[in-house]
Design a protein around this motif. Structure first.
Motif, PDB file in Angstrom:
ATOM      1  N   GLN A   1       0.790  -1.203  -0.155  1.00  0.00           N
ATOM      2  CA  GLN A   1       0.062   0.203  -0.009  1.00  0.00           C
ATOM      3  C   GLN A   1       1.090   1.051  -0.192  1.00  0.00           C
ATOM      4  N   TRP A   2       1.928   0.907   0.687  1.00  0.00           N
ATOM      5  CA  TRP A   2       2.753   2.323   0.993  1.00  0.00           C
ATOM      6  C   TRP A   2       3.440   2.766  -0.464  1.00  0.00           C
ATOM      7  N   ALA A   3       4.029   1.559  -1.002  1.00  0.00           N
ATOM      8  CA  ALA A   3       4.582   1.881  -2.637  1.00  0.00           C
ATOM      9  C   ALA A   3       3.554   2.080  -3.497  1.00  0.00           C
ATOM     10  N   ALA A   4       2.442   1.499  -3.396  1.00  0.00           N
ATOM     11  CA  ALA A   4       1.284   2.031  -4.451  1.00  0.00           C
ATOM     12  C   ALA A   4       1.143   3.761  -4.078  1.00  0.00           C
ATOM     13  N   GLY A   5       1.065   4.229  -2.992  1.00  0.00           N
ATOM     14  CA  GLY A   5       0.951   5.472  -2.678  1.00  0.00           C
ATOM     15  C   GLY A   5       2.028   6.325  -3.315  1.00  0.00           C
ATOM     16  N   VAL A   6       3.255   5.881  -3.028  1.00  0.00           N
ATOM     17  CA  VAL A   6       4.211   6.751  -3.582  1.00  0.00           C
ATOM     18  C   VAL A   6       4.308   6.847  -5.052  1.00  0.00           C
ATOM     19  N   LEU A   7       4.004   5.438  -5.720  1.00  0.00           N
ATOM     20  CA  LEU A   7       3.933   5.578  -7.281  1.00  0.00           C
ATOM     21  C   LEU A   7       2.715   6.274  -7.681  1.00  0.00           C
ATOM     22  N   LYS A   8       1.751   6.375  -7.051  1.00  0.00           N
ATOM     23  CA  LYS A   8       0.452   6.957  -7.428  1.00  0.00           C
ATOM     24  C   LYS A   8       0.734   8.537  -7.657  1.00  0.00           C
ATOM     25  N   TYR A   9       1.538   9.029  -6.634  1.00  0.00           N
ATOM     26  CA  TYR A   9       1.820  10.499  -6.691  1.00  0.00           C
ATOM     27  C   TYR A   9       3.227  10.883  -7.113  1.00  0.00           C
ATOM     28  N   LEU A  10       3.852   9.790  -7.768  1.00  0.00           N
ATOM     29  CA  LEU A  10       5.277  10.116  -8.104  1.00  0.00           C
ATOM     30  C   LEU A  10       5.309  11.368  -8.955  1.00  0.00           C
ATOM     31  N   PRO A  11       4.467  11.517 -10.148  1.00  0.00           N
ATOM     32  CA  PRO A  11       4.749  12.328 -10.827  1.00  0.00           C
ATOM     33  C   PRO A  11       4.608  13.905 -10.279  1.00  0.00           C
ATOM     34  N   ALA A  12       3.886  13.990  -9.258  1.00  0.00           N
ATOM     35  CA  ALA A  12       3.948  15.231  -8.495  1.00  0.00           C
ATOM     36  C   ALA A  12       5.077  15.356  -7.633  1.00  0.00           C
ATOM     37  N   LEU A  13       5.443  14.320  -7.124  1.00  0.00           N
ATOM     38  CA  LEU A  13       6.487  14.109  -5.999  1.00  0.00           C
ATOM     39  C   LEU A  13       7.800  14.765  -6.868  1.00  0.00           C
ATOM     40  N   CYS A  14       7.984  14.450  -8.062  1.00  0.00           N
ATOM     41  CA  CYS A  14       9.312  14.741  -8.759  1.00  0.00           C
ATOM     42  C   CYS A  14       9.394  16.292  -8.733  1.00  0.00           C
ATOM     43  N   ALA A  15       8.383  17.057  -8.570  1.00  0.00           N
ATOM     44  CA  ALA A  15       8.689  18.524  -8.182  1.00  0.00           C
ATOM     45  C   ALA A  15       9.457  18.948  -7.050  1.00  0.00           C
ATOM     46  N   PHE A  16       9.452  17.969  -6.072  1.00  0.00           N
ATOM     47  CA  PHE A  16      10.326  18.244  -5.067  1.00  0.00           C
ATOM     48  C   PHE A  16      11.868  17.289  -5.157  1.00  0.00           C
ATOM     49  N   SER A  17      11.465  16.114  -5.734  1.00  0.00           N
ATOM     50  CA  SER A  17      12.646  15.208  -5.487  1.00  0.00           C
ATOM     51  C   SER A  17      13.653  15.313  -6.663  1.00  0.00           C
ATOM     52  N   ALA A  18      13.092  15.818  -7.903  1.00  0.00           N
ATOM     53  CA  ALA A  18      13.946  16.252  -9.040  1.00  0.00           C
ATOM     54  C   ALA A  18      13.632  17.645  -9.532  1.00  0.00           C
ATOM     55  N   PRO A  19      14.030  18.565  -8.663  1.00  0.00           N
ATOM     56  CA  PRO A  19      13.191  20.041  -8.529  1.00  0.00           C
ATOM     57  C   PRO A  19      14.120  20.861  -9.349  1.00  0.00           C
ATOM     58  N   THR A  20      14.908  20.750 -10.243  1.00  0.00           N
ATOM     59  CA  THR A  20      15.694  21.758 -11.050  1.00  0.00           C
ATOM     60  C   THR A  20      15.682  21.295 -12.464  1.00  0.00           C
ATOM     61  N   PRO A  21      15.870  22.059 -13.509  1.00  0.00           N
ATOM     62  CA  PRO A  21      15.715  21.662 -14.878  1.00  0.00           C
ATOM     63  C   PRO A  21      16.599  20.691 -15.149  1.00  0.00           C
ATOM     64  N   ILE A  22      17.861  20.565 -14.441  1.00  0.00           N
ATOM     65  CA  ILE A  22      19.095  19.719 -14.966  1.00  0.00           C
ATOM     66  C   ILE A  22      18.497  18.525 -14.447  1.00  0.00           C
ATOM     67  N   SER A  23      17.716  18.284 -13.371  1.00  0.00           N
ATOM     68  CA  SER A  23      17.041  16.899 -12.843  1.00  0.00           C
ATOM     69  C   SER A  23      16.802  16.048 -14.027  1.00  0.00           C
ATOM     70  N   TYR A  24      16.108  16.677 -15.122  1.00  0.00           N
ATOM     71  CA  TYR A  24      15.419  16.100 -16.053  1.00  0.00           C
ATOM     72  C   TYR A  24      16.466  15.537 -17.343  1.00  0.00           C
ATOM     73  N   LEU A  25      17.677  16.026 -17.055  1.00  0.00           N
ATOM     74  CA  LEU A  25      18.605  15.392 -17.890  1.00  0.00           C
ATOM     75  C   LEU A  25      19.145  13.946 -17.325  1.00  0.00           C
ATOM     76  N   ARG A  26      18.847  13.596 -16.160  1.00  0.00           N
ATOM     77  CA  ARG A  26      19.207  12.417 -15.514  1.00  0.00           C
ATOM     78  C   ARG A  26      17.910  11.329 -15.535  1.00  0.00           C
ATOM     79  N   LEU A  27      16.711  11.856 -15.470  1.00  0.00           N
ATOM     80  CA  LEU A  27      15.589  11.022 -15.291  1.00  0.00           C
ATOM     81  C   LEU A  27      15.028  10.677 -16.865  1.00  0.00           C
ATOM     82  N   LYS A  28      16.119   9.715 -17.359  1.00  0.00           N
ATOM     83  CA  LYS A  28      15.684   9.407 -18.547  1.00  0.00           C
ATOM     84  C   LYS A  28      16.009   7.953 -18.640  1.00  0.00           C
TER      85      LYS A  28
END
Ligand code: GLU
Ligand code: MG
Length: 451
Positions: free
Chosen positions: A273-300
């Protein structure tokens, strides 16, 4: 004593202690005073200005921040979190001495935009509402400006280790002195890329420890006059620097609550349940965990980082990875069992990113979500149909998309103090505007200097 002999008395540099806050953009800031006056700052702390917590990584105060020129706050030191590293490779360098703080109003009420208070409240909620404690550790990768010749070129090599052995040795000593409990210092896959890991600890102290790792590592590099960067990409073609957050949940007796040997992959129902919650909200969580333009050169794909919201057993392309447990020597799998959150980098605030991951996991438990987004394959090799069937969604492709996802996820926004998100959105909008014209290689140079 006459006047001239007074003037000739020798002085030495006054040892200083700094009370710090690690802010919404992951920069550690604070104020210093003579260490022998520490006692007098213990209760009421040192002064702080609300807009100090609205400074972008580009060092501009976000224009539309909620506070402007108004207001006064206090940084209240949490004495148990004090870090002291008395000396290092530069014998003349001053000691590193700082204490983490919670930000309060001048009458002692907690300040709503303090990331450390947000995390503390969430940890307390796990305790009070779910009877759970949280154990966590952050692993950090970084690039170090050391000469790369001979076998130092080779990934994971003894040569690469030895090229940085003096740095690594001082780093381990300094971390130990600072109470960080380092585990491994290792050469990584990339050129001049290293990793430092430390033992897990509980609750807020885990995020403090991530800050301590960054600051102590930078201090050793400074003393040895070595360039260092934790930025997710120091060159467009460079191997990326990740931060991996390992989390496990325990009950009040310290029993592992994410582990159940009778479940698939050992992941308990609560863990699912915990993992399902993290995955459900993950696209939004990225605003905090991958929070700069350069973060997205890595998330590939194929960066061993993460590009889809899925869970995998020992799968380094998955956003959440079930880490291996070892049974050699009679070791207990339950004690080792943990989930690794991978779409995180060092441009994120450890406190804010850990708090938001915990919020998402708690929502998953409260909503009794079932876990469908799992794969032991690389998620980009699945067809769109296969991904749809398992509910595996792509992570945002850039910071603008991540912020838009956050705006769309009311559950997460509502779980955060309104003033914190308002400040965060304006800061990130200003950061996006300041960097929008930079080509990828310029973005790399820009962020390599900032983090
Ligand atoms: N460098 C990878 C990242 O950006 C991680 C490699 C590893 O699994 O250690 O996250
Ligand atoms: Mg690594």
């Amino acid at each position: 004593m006459n006047r001239s002999s007074l003037n000739n008395a020798l002085i030495a540099a006054t040892p200083m202690t700094t009370v710090v806050t690690t802010d919404l953009v992951g920069i550690t800031r604070g104020r210093s005073f003579p260490t022998d006056e520490l006692e007098s700052y213990r209760v009421a702390g040192v002064g702080w200005v609300p807009a100090n917590s609205a400074i972008t990584p580009q060092s501009t105060v976000a224009e539309d921040n909620p506070w402007g020129a108004y207001g006064d706050l206090r940084l209240i030191p949490d004495m148990a979190s004090r870090v002291r590293v008395p000396n290092g490779p530069d014998a003349g360098a001053p000691a590193l001495d700082f204490v983490h703080a919670d930000i309060c109003e001048t009458d002692g009420r907690p300040w709503a935009a303090c990331p450390r208070t947000l995390l503390r409240n969430e940890v307390q909620r796990y305790q009070d509402e779910l009877g759970l404690t949280i154990t966590a550790a952050f692993e950090h990768e970084f690039n170090l400006g050391i000469p790369q010749s001979g076998s130092a070129h080779h990934a994971f090599s003894l040569g690469a280790q030895h090229a940085a052995a003096s740095f690594g040795g001082w780093l381990l000593s300094a971390l130990r002195a600072g109470g960080v409990e380092p585990e491994m210092f290792l050469p990584e896959y990339g050129k001049a890329q290293y990793e430092i890991t430390c033992r897990p600890t509980q609750g807020v102290a885990a995020a403090d420890r991530a800050v301590n790792v960054r600051e102590i590592t930078r201090e050793i590099a400074r003393q040895m006059a070595l360039d260092i960067s934790f930025s997710p990409k120091v060159e467009e073609q460079a191997v990326s620097n990740g931060v991996h957050l390992h989390i496990s949940l325990q009950d009040q007796d310290g029993e592992a609550m994410m582990y159940d040997p009778n479940q698939e992959n050992g992941l308990s129902e609560l863990g699912q349940q915990w993992a399902a919650g993290v995955l459900k909200y993950l696209p939004a969580l990225c605003a905090f965990s991958a929070p700069t333009p350069i973060s997205y050169l890595r998330l590939k794909p194929h960066h061993w980082s993460a590009s889809y919201a899925c869970l995998g057993q020992r799968n380094r392309e998955a956003s959440l990875r079930i880490c291996p447990t070892i049974t050699l020597g009679g070791k207990s799998p339950a004690k080792q069992y943990n989930l690794e959150f991978r779409p995180l980098d060092a441009t994120a605030s450890p406190h804010l990113s850990m708090a938001t991951v915990l919020i998402a996991g708690r929502l998953g438990i409260e909503q009794k979500l079932s876990l469908s987004a799992t794969t032991d394959e690389e998620p980009d090799t699945l067809s769109d149909e296969q991904r749809r069937a398992r509910n595996i969604v792509a992570l945002p492709g850039n910071l603008g998309e991540a912020l838009a996802c956050l705006k769309d996820h009311a559950d997460i926004v509502e779980a955060l103090p309104e003033v914190l998100t308002r400040a965060y959105f304006t800061m990130k909008a200003q950061e996006l505007a300041a960097t929008e014209k930079l080509a990828p290689n310029e973005l790399c140079d820009h962020y390599a200097l900032l983090y």
